[in-house]
Design a protein around this motif. Structure first.
Motif, PDB file in Angstrom:
ATOM      1  N   GLU A  50       0.824  -1.204   0.000  1.00 42.77           N
ATOM      2  CA  GLU A  50       0.000   0.000   0.000  1.00 42.77           C
ATOM      3  C   GLU A  50       0.861   1.258   0.000  1.00 42.77           C
ATOM      4  N   LEU A  51       1.948   1.219   0.773  1.00 43.89           N
ATOM      5  CA  LEU A  51       2.859   2.359   0.807  1.00 43.89           C
ATOM      6  C   LEU A  51       3.515   2.581  -0.557  1.00 43.89           C
ATOM      7  N   ASP A  52       3.920   1.486  -1.203  1.00 45.16           N
ATOM      8  CA  ASP A  52       4.529   1.590  -2.536  1.00 45.16           C
ATOM      9  C   ASP A  52       3.552   2.190  -3.535  1.00 45.16           C
ATOM     10  N   ASN A  53       2.305   1.708  -3.502  1.00 45.98           N
ATOM     11  CA  ASN A  53       1.288   2.239  -4.414  1.00 45.98           C
ATOM     12  C   ASN A  53       1.037   3.719  -4.153  1.00 45.98           C
ATOM     13  N   CYS A  54       1.025   4.073  -2.869  1.00 45.58           N
ATOM     14  CA  CYS A  54       0.807   5.467  -2.488  1.00 45.58           C
ATOM     15  C   CYS A  54       1.947   6.341  -3.010  1.00 45.58           C
ATOM     16  N   GLU A  55       3.175   5.834  -2.915  1.00 51.19           N
ATOM     17  CA  GLU A  55       4.331   6.583  -3.395  1.00 51.19           C
ATOM     18  C   GLU A  55       4.231   6.823  -4.901  1.00 51.19           C
ATOM     19  N   LEU A  56       3.794   5.792  -5.631  1.00 52.28           N
ATOM     20  CA  LEU A  56       3.625   5.934  -7.083  1.00 52.28           C
ATOM     21  C   LEU A  56       2.563   6.983  -7.405  1.00 52.28           C
ATOM     22  N   ASP A  57       1.461   6.950  -6.670  1.00 52.68           N
ATOM     23  CA  ASP A  57       0.397   7.940  -6.896  1.00 52.68           C
ATOM     24  C   ASP A  57       0.896   9.354  -6.643  1.00 52.68           C
ATOM     25  N   LYS A  64       2.119  15.403 -12.885  1.00 52.15           N
ATOM     26  CA  LYS A  64       1.000  16.088 -13.535  1.00 52.15           C
ATOM     27  C   LYS A  64       1.010  17.581 -13.202  1.00 52.15           C
ATOM     28  N   ILE A  65       1.342  17.898 -11.951  1.00 48.67           N
ATOM     29  CA  ILE A  65       1.429  19.313 -11.564  1.00 48.67           C
ATOM     30  C   ILE A  65       2.513  20.007 -12.386  1.00 48.67           C
ATOM     31  N   LEU A  66       3.672  19.348 -12.506  1.00 52.45           N
ATOM     32  CA  LEU A  66       4.775  19.931 -13.266  1.00 52.45           C
ATOM     33  C   LEU A  66       4.386  20.127 -14.729  1.00 52.45           C
ATOM     34  N   ASP A  67       3.780  19.100 -15.308  1.00 46.58           N
ATOM     35  CA  ASP A  67       3.367  19.189 -16.714  1.00 46.58           C
ATOM     36  C   ASP A  67       2.358  20.306 -16.918  1.00 46.58           C
ATOM     37  N   SER A  68       1.402  20.421 -15.987  1.00 50.77           N
ATOM     38  CA  SER A  68       0.356  21.441 -16.138  1.00 50.77           C
ATOM     39  C   SER A  68       0.939  22.839 -16.013  1.00 50.77           C
ATOM     40  N   GLU A  69       1.962  22.989 -15.144  1.00 51.66           N
ATOM     41  CA  GLU A  69       2.602  24.298 -15.001  1.00 51.66           C
ATOM     42  C   GLU A  69       3.333  24.687 -16.282  1.00 51.66           C
ATOM     43  N   LEU A  70       3.939  23.706 -16.928  1.00 55.78           N
ATOM     44  CA  LEU A  70       4.661  23.974 -18.175  1.00 55.78           C
ATOM     45  C   LEU A  70       3.713  24.322 -19.317  1.00 55.78           C
ATOM     46  N   VAL A  81      -6.502  18.508 -15.975  1.00 54.60           N
ATOM     47  CA  VAL A  81      -5.430  17.988 -15.135  1.00 54.60           C
ATOM     48  C   VAL A  81      -5.790  18.147 -13.660  1.00 54.60           C
ATOM     49  N   ARG A  82      -6.383  19.285 -13.324  1.00 49.17           N
ATOM     50  CA  ARG A  82      -6.766  19.549 -11.938  1.00 49.17           C
ATOM     51  C   ARG A  82      -7.778  18.520 -11.439  1.00 49.17           C
ATOM     52  N   GLU A  83      -8.733  18.154 -12.295  1.00 50.80           N
ATOM     53  CA  GLU A  83      -9.730  17.152 -11.907  1.00 50.80           C
ATOM     54  C   GLU A  83      -9.076  15.796 -11.683  1.00 50.80           C
ATOM     55  N   GLU A  84      -8.120  15.451 -12.548  1.00 49.68           N
ATOM     56  CA  GLU A  84      -7.403  14.187 -12.375  1.00 49.68           C
ATOM     57  C   GLU A  84      -6.612  14.192 -11.064  1.00 49.68           C
ATOM     58  N   LEU A  85      -6.016  15.344 -10.777  1.00 52.68           N
ATOM     59  CA  LEU A  85      -5.267  15.472  -9.530  1.00 52.68           C
ATOM     60  C   LEU A  85      -6.156  15.288  -8.310  1.00 52.68           C
ATOM     61  N   LYS A  86      -7.338  15.862  -8.370  1.00 50.19           N
ATOM     62  CA  LYS A  86      -8.271  15.730  -7.253  1.00 50.19           C
ATOM     63  C   LYS A  86      -8.596  14.258  -6.993  1.00 50.19           C
ATOM     64  N   LYS A  87      -8.811  13.503  -8.077  1.00 47.94           N
ATOM     65  CA  LYS A  87      -9.123  12.078  -7.929  1.00 47.94           C
ATOM     66  C   LYS A  87      -7.935  11.335  -7.327  1.00 47.94           C
ATOM     67  N   SER A  88      -6.730  11.633  -7.849  1.00 46.18           N
ATOM     68  CA  SER A  88      -5.534  10.963  -7.341  1.00 46.18           C
ATOM     69  C   SER A  88      -5.310  11.276  -5.870  1.00 46.18           C
ATOM     70  N   LEU A  89      -5.459  12.540  -5.514  1.00 43.05           N
ATOM     71  CA  LEU A  89      -5.213  12.939  -4.128  1.00 43.05           C
ATOM     72  C   LEU A  89      -6.271  12.373  -3.181  1.00 43.05           C
ATOM     73  N   LYS A  90      -7.488  12.220  -3.661  1.00 40.79           N
ATOM     74  CA  LYS A  90      -8.539  11.622  -2.827  1.00 40.79           C
ATOM     75  C   LYS A  90      -8.199  10.160  -2.538  1.00 40.79           C
ATOM     76  N   LYS A  91      -7.701   9.467  -3.555  1.00 41.84           N
ATOM     77  CA  LYS A  91      -7.296   8.071  -3.375  1.00 41.84           C
ATOM     78  C   LYS A  91      -6.137   7.983  -2.374  1.00 41.84           C
ATOM     79  N   ILE A  92      -5.166   8.888  -2.538  1.00 38.85           N
ATOM     80  CA  ILE A  92      -4.025   8.902  -1.626  1.00 38.85           C
ATOM     81  C   ILE A  92      -4.482   9.166  -0.190  1.00 38.85           C
TER      82      ILE A  92
END
Length: 209
Positions: A50-57, A64-70, A81-92
């Protein structure tokens, strides 16, 4: 105390899964202790995964944040991208909430407060392996035409643990059922959870003898 109770049942469930389910079986204390150690290892390895998966997320979210800033100002994809981030962070967040309890497991095992977790797990396993025929027979009576052997192994063991709580360990029925539902939510599938809930409701209205 609540965490201790759930940890005992979770380790009991994992331990039972390491025992062949073929009618009556007898195990001595040394064998049960070995099974407990294997269950503990399995739970620790699950936490590491679970920790490994969390690290990958987290890495993916950071990228994604870096790409969106560029790309911001180049196109209008930032809102997606922001919506995808919200989903990822909710899972984390969900994983981290689970781990916050999990990371206390070593402390709970070493100084388990009001109960000795190892002894509690060993007692639950012993009750089941020494009374399997009567336990399964009584659960069958509460299954409204179904048979316990038709259920997946994990669902059978969750119900067996609930039975032991109610009939051997004098656990209040509401508490035993609540703990069984928690295990089902974590380890069973949607169909299994619904079926376990149905059987537990019948156990709440008619205490098995």
């Amino acid at each position: 105390m609540h965490n201790n109770r759930f940890l005992s049942r979770e380790l009991s469930l994992i331990s039972l899964g390491l025992i062949k389910d073929k009618g009556d079986f007898k195990l001595n204390k040394v064998q049960i202790d070995e099974i407990y150690e294997s269950a503990l290892d399995s739970l620790i390895n699950h936490c590491r995964d679970e920790l490994d998966n969390c690290e990958l997320d987290l890495e993916n979210a950071s990228q994604k944040i870096l790409d969106s800033e560029l790309q911001e100002g180049v196109d209008s994809s930032f809102s997606n991208v922001r919506e995808e981030l919200k989903k990822s962070l909710k899972k984390i967040e969900s994983v981290m909430n689970t781990l916050s309890v999990t990371l206390d497991f070593p402390k709970l095992i070493v100084s388990s407060g009001q109960i000795d977790i190892r002894d509690d797990v060993n007692q639950r396993i012993s009750f089941i392996i020494n009374n399997l025929t009567i336990i399964d027979s009584d659960i069958n009576q509460a299954m409204d035409g179904w048979r316990l052997k038709r259920l997946p192994r994990i669902d059978r063991d969750i119900l067996r643990l609930a039975y032991v709580d109610i009939n051997f360990m004098n656990t209040p029925i509401a508490v035993a059922c609540d703990q069984a539902v928690n295990l089902a939510n974590k380890y069973s599938d949607t169909q299994g959870r619904k079926f376990i809930n149905g059987v537990l409701r019948r156990l709440q209205t008619v205490r098995l003898k």
